[in-house]
Design a protein around this motif. Structure first.
Motif, PDB file in Angstrom:
ATOM      1  N   VAL A 225       4.696  -7.262  -0.240  1.00  0.00           N
ATOM      2  CA  VAL A 225       4.804  -8.142  -1.408  1.00  0.00           C
ATOM      3  C   VAL A 225       5.694  -7.484  -2.454  1.00  0.00           C
ATOM      4  O   VAL A 225       5.794  -6.256  -2.522  1.00  0.00           O
ATOM      5  CB  VAL A 225       3.414  -8.447  -2.024  1.00  0.00           C
ATOM      6  N   ASP A 226       6.305  -8.322  -3.263  1.00  0.00           N
ATOM      7  CA  ASP A 226       7.156  -7.830  -4.342  1.00  0.00           C
ATOM      8  C   ASP A 226       6.308  -7.689  -5.597  1.00  0.00           C
ATOM      9  O   ASP A 226       6.346  -8.521  -6.506  1.00  0.00           O
ATOM     10  CB  ASP A 226       8.312  -8.806  -4.562  1.00  0.00           C
ATOM     11  N   SER A 227       5.491  -6.620  -5.600  1.00  0.00           N
ATOM     12  CA  SER A 227       4.554  -6.431  -6.717  1.00  0.00           C
ATOM     13  C   SER A 227       4.351  -4.943  -6.951  1.00  0.00           C
ATOM     14  O   SER A 227       3.939  -4.210  -6.058  1.00  0.00           O
ATOM     15  CB  SER A 227       3.213  -7.101  -6.391  1.00  0.00           C
ATOM     16  N   GLU A 228       4.652  -4.502  -8.167  1.00  0.00           N
ATOM     17  CA  GLU A 228       4.431  -3.103  -8.505  1.00  0.00           C
ATOM     18  C   GLU A 228       2.937  -2.795  -8.581  1.00  0.00           C
ATOM     19  O   GLU A 228       2.498  -1.698  -8.217  1.00  0.00           O
ATOM     20  CB  GLU A 228       5.093  -2.781  -9.846  1.00  0.00           C
ATOM     21  N   LEU A 229       2.150  -3.787  -9.035  1.00  0.00           N
ATOM     22  CA  LEU A 229       0.713  -3.587  -9.156  1.00  0.00           C
ATOM     23  C   LEU A 229       0.081  -3.300  -7.798  1.00  0.00           C
ATOM     24  O   LEU A 229      -0.830  -2.472  -7.688  1.00  0.00           O
ATOM     25  CB  LEU A 229       0.060  -4.823  -9.785  1.00  0.00           C
ATOM     26  N   GLU A 230       0.570  -3.977  -6.751  1.00  0.00           N
ATOM     27  CA  GLU A 230       0.034  -3.782  -5.401  1.00  0.00           C
ATOM     28  C   GLU A 230       0.828  -2.748  -4.604  1.00  0.00           C
ATOM     29  O   GLU A 230       0.592  -2.575  -3.409  1.00  0.00           O
ATOM     30  CB  GLU A 230       0.016  -5.121  -4.652  1.00  0.00           C
ATOM     31  N   ARG A 231       1.768  -2.096  -5.269  1.00  0.00           N
ATOM     32  CA  ARG A 231       2.580  -1.043  -4.651  1.00  0.00           C
ATOM     33  C   ARG A 231       3.301  -1.523  -3.391  1.00  0.00           C
ATOM     34  O   ARG A 231       3.447  -0.793  -2.411  1.00  0.00           O
ATOM     35  CB  ARG A 231       1.708   0.166  -4.310  1.00  0.00           C
ATOM     36  N   GLY A 232       3.725  -2.756  -3.422  1.00  0.00           N
ATOM     37  CA  GLY A 232       4.580  -3.286  -2.363  1.00  0.00           C
ATOM     38  C   GLY A 232       3.860  -3.755  -1.121  1.00  0.00           C
ATOM     39  O   GLY A 232       4.506  -4.175  -0.158  1.00  0.00           O
ATOM     40  N   ALA A 233       2.530  -3.710  -1.091  1.00  0.00           N
ATOM     41  CA  ALA A 233       1.803  -4.133   0.111  1.00  0.00           C
ATOM     42  C   ALA A 233       0.449  -4.717  -0.274  1.00  0.00           C
ATOM     43  O   ALA A 233      -0.234  -4.207  -1.167  1.00  0.00           O
ATOM     44  CB  ALA A 233       1.611  -2.963   1.061  1.00  0.00           C
ATOM     45  N   ARG A 234       0.090  -5.790   0.402  1.00  0.00           N
ATOM     46  CA  ARG A 234      -1.225  -6.412   0.235  1.00  0.00           C
ATOM     47  C   ARG A 234      -1.966  -6.304   1.557  1.00  0.00           C
ATOM     48  O   ARG A 234      -1.481  -6.769   2.588  1.00  0.00           O
ATOM     49  CB  ARG A 234      -1.065  -7.868  -0.184  1.00  0.00           C
ATOM     50  N   MET A 235      -3.141  -5.694   1.527  1.00  0.00           N
ATOM     51  CA  MET A 235      -3.916  -5.466   2.757  1.00  0.00           C
ATOM     52  C   MET A 235      -5.316  -6.047   2.620  1.00  0.00           C
ATOM     53  O   MET A 235      -6.005  -5.777   1.635  1.00  0.00           O
ATOM     54  CB  MET A 235      -3.999  -3.961   3.061  1.00  0.00           C
ATOM     55  N   LYS A 236      -5.703  -6.836   3.610  1.00  0.00           N
ATOM     56  CA  LYS A 236      -7.027  -7.450   3.619  1.00  0.00           C
ATOM     57  C   LYS A 236      -7.583  -7.506   5.034  1.00  0.00           C
ATOM     58  O   LYS A 236      -6.845  -7.432   6.018  1.00  0.00           O
ATOM     59  CB  LYS A 236      -6.982  -8.873   3.035  1.00  0.00           C
TER      60      LYS A 236
END
Length: 510
Positions: free
Chosen positions: A196-207
Motif C-alpha cells: 500500500v502507498d501509506s507511510e503509516l502502514e510502512r508500505g504493507a498491509r497484512m491481515k
C-alpha cells in the motif's frame, strides 16, 4: 427434505464457484495484491484465479474428495453403523476401506444447487455437524504489532491467536494458510500481504481471517471463503458483514436428526473390519500432499515412522510459508495409525499441534507426545521441549538413546522400496487403466497402518503365548531388521508396556 437455517440469510457470506477444468489442479499462491485493484464481489460465480475445482473436489478449496463409483456397505455394530467404502479398480487391487460413522460418498457436484452451501453434498452438510465456534480478523499494526481486529462472539478468549494467525516471518511472503491449536480448538487462518502507498502502514498491509472449531477435519471446507475474505479485508477494511453472516449460519446449521458429529472411531472387532481410519485423521488435502511428503523426506520417512510410533515429541522447523509444513505435521501423524483393538490405549496420544510459537512453550512443557511446526529458530535451543527436531530434510535428536534410530537400515530401505512400488502401480493404473477409485493419501495411510498392525499383532501374540520371547525370526516377519531395529524394539516394548523378552544373537533384554 432438507430445511435451511432460519437464523441467517444463507449465501450472504459466500457462493462457492463452479468447477473450472481448465485450471491447474494444485492451488496456486495468489499474486501480490495491489490497493488499486477492484475489491472482489462478495458473491461470485466465477472461479478464483489459479484455483481449480475438479470433479470430486470440495468446491472452491482444491482439496480432493471422492466422487467415484464405489461399493458402500453399511454394517451394524454395537456402537452404530460402520460405513465401508470399497471396490476394485481395473488393476484388480482392493480399494480403500474407510470405517466410521456418517462418512458417505459425496454426491456429484452440480446436483445440489438448492442446498444451503452449493458444492457440498447433502450428506456432507447434514451428517457432520458444523461447529464453528469463532470467526476473527487479525491485523498487523505498525505500533502495536499483531492484534485481533474483530471477532465473533465478542466475548470469546482469543489470547495468542494473533500470533498463530500471522506466523513469524510472514512479512516476506504474499499469502499463506495456517493450521493451529487454541486450547481445545483447532484453527485455520488465511493470511495475505498487500503493498500500500501509506507511510503509516510502512508500505504493507497484512491481515489474516480465521475460524476455530473443535475438530480440524471440517476446516478445509472454508479455506476458499477465508482466502476471499482476507483479500476483501485488505482492500476494504472493516467490511465484516459476510463474516457475520457466515458465523451465524454455521452456528445455525444442524443435522435434522441424529447425534451430530462423531469425533472418535468406535471399537471394532478385528473380524468385522480390519482397516479402520480414525475420522480425525481422514482429512483431505490438496492433490499431491502425500506424494510431496514422500519425495521430500525419501527413505527418512521410515525414521519418522519409528519416532511417531514411539510417540516422541516431533518439532518441524521451516521458514514461511507455513501451509505446506502443516501438511507434514498431518502426514507424520498418519504414520502412527493402528486399528487393532486395545493397542495404544496406555500410551500418550500423538497430538497434531500444527503451527506453534513461543507463546505455546508453557503448553508444550506439559505434553508427552506431539507433532508441530514452527518458523521460530529459537525453538532449536529449547531441547527440553522436543525429542526430534527436523530442519528442512535434516532429522536429528539430542537424545542419545534415540541416536541409533536415525540410521536407515536394510529393512527400512526395503519397506520404502515397497511403498514406492505401490505408488508407481497406483499411478500406472490411474494413467493407463483409468483407475481413479483410490488415491495416494489412502495408499499412504493404509501402508503404514497395515505395517503397524502386523507388528503389534505379532507382539500381542507373543506376549500372550507360553514363551513370550521375541526372536530374530519374529523380527524379520514383522519387516524389521534384527540388528538395526533392536534399539527401536526395546523402546517399543517399553512404551507400549509389552512383557516380552527380546533375544537376538545371544543378546537378551527384558
Amino acid at each position: 427434505m432438507v430445511k435451511q437455517s432460519d437464523r441467517a440469510p444463507l449465501l450472504d457470506w459466500e457462493e462457492i464457484p463452479p468447477p473450472d477444468p481448465n485450471q491447474a489442479a494444485q492451488p496456486a499462491l495468489h499474486p501480490p495484491l495491489r490497493e488499486e485493484e477492484d475489491a472482489p464481489a462478495e458473491k461470485s460465480s466465477k472461479p478464483a484465479a489459479g484455483r481449480r475445482t475438479p470433479s470430486g473436489t470440495a468446491a472452491g478449496t482444491g482439496w480432493s474428495t471422492s466422487t467415484v463409483d464405489t461399493t458402500i456397505i453399511c454394517s451394524p455394530t454395537k456402537s452404530g453403523t460402520a460405513v465401508v467404502v470399497s471396490g476394485n479398480g481395473n488393476s484388480g487391487r482392493p480399494l480403500t476401506q474407510i470405517c466410521g460413522l456418517g462418512w458417505h460418498r459425496p454426491e456429484p457436484l452440480g446436483s445440489d444447487r438448492n442446498l444451503p452451501f452449493p458444492g457440498l453434498s447433502v450428506r456432507d452438510q447434514w451428517e457432520e455437524k458444523d461447529q464453528i465456534v469463532s470467526v476473527f480478523v487479525v491485523t498487523f499494526d505498525t505500533r502495536s504489532g499483531n492484534m485481533v481486529e474483530w471477532c465473533l462472539p465478542h466475548d470469546i478468549n482469543l489470547d495468542g491467536v494473533e500470533f498463530k494467525s500471522i506466523a513469524s516471518g510472514s512479512h516476506r511472503i504474499n499469502s499463506d494458510f495456517i493450521y493451529f491449536r487454541k486450547g481445545c480448538y483447532f484453527g485455520l487462518a488465511c493470511f495475505a500481504n498487500m503493498p500500500v502507498d501509506s507511510e503509516l502502514e510502512r508500505g504493507a498491509r497484512m491481515k489474516s481471517v480465521g475460524i476455530l472449531s473443535p475438530s480440524y477435519t471440517l476446516l478445509y471446507r472454508y479455506m476458499h471463503f477465508l482466502e476471499n475474505q482476507v483479500r476483501l479485508q485488505l482492500k476494504s477494511p472493516g467490511q465484516y458483514s459476510p463474516l457475520e453472516a457466515f458465523y451465524e449460519d454455521k452456528k445455525a446449521v444442524l443435522p435434522p436428526a441424529g447425534n451430530g458429529l462423531v469425533t472418535a472411531c468406535p471399537t471394532w472387532s478385528v473380524t468385522s473390519i480390519n482397516r479402520c481410519m480414525h475420522p480425525e485423521m481422514k482429512i483431505t488435502h490438496p492433490a499431491g500432499c502425500m506424494s510431496q511428503f514422500i519425495q521430500f523426506f525419501g527413505e527418512q520417512i521410515m525414521v519418522l515412522w519409528k519416532f511417531a510410533l514411539l510417540r516422541k515429541r516431533i518439532l518441524i522447523f521451516s521458514p514461511p510459508p507455513v501451509g505446506v509444513v502443516c501438511y507434514r505435521v498431518y502426514c507424520c501423524c498418519c504414520l502412527a495409525n493402528v486399528s487393532l483393538p486395545g493397542i495404544g490405549v496406555s500410551v500418550p496420544e500423538l497430538r497434531p499441534f500444527f503451527y506453534i510459537n513461543i507463546a505455546d512453550i508453557p503448553t508444550l512443557e506439559k505434553e508427552m507426545s506431539y507433532v508441530a511446526c514452527t518458523t521460530e529458530k529459537i525453538f532449536e535451543e529449547k531441547k527440553g521441549l522436543y525429542d526430534v527436531y527436523i530442519d528442512n530434510q535434516n532429522v536429528k535428536t539430542h537424545r542419545s538413546h534415540l541416536q541409533p534410530l536415525l540410521r536407515v537400515n536394510a529393512a527400512d530401505k526395503e519397506k520404502y522400496r515397497k511403498l514406492s512400488e505401490q505408488r508407481q502401480m497406483l499411478l500406472y493404473s490411474q494413467e493407463v487403466d483409468g483407475d481413479c477409485n483410490t488415491n495416494e493419501e489412502d495408499l499412504f495411510i493404509l501402508f503404514f497402518m497395515e505395517l503397524n498392525n502386523r507388528i503389534f499383532q505379532t507382539l500381542s501374540d507373543i506376549a500372550g503365548s507360553n514363551d513370550p520371547t521375541l526372536t530374530a525370526e519374529h523380527v524379520r516377519a514383522m519387516g524389521l531388521d534384527p540388528q538395526g531395529d533392536r534399539s527401536f524394539l526395546v523402546d517399543l516394548l517399553e512404551v507400549y508396556g509389552l512383557d516380552i523378552t527380546l533375544v537376538i544373537d545371544s543378546l537378551c533384554c527384558h
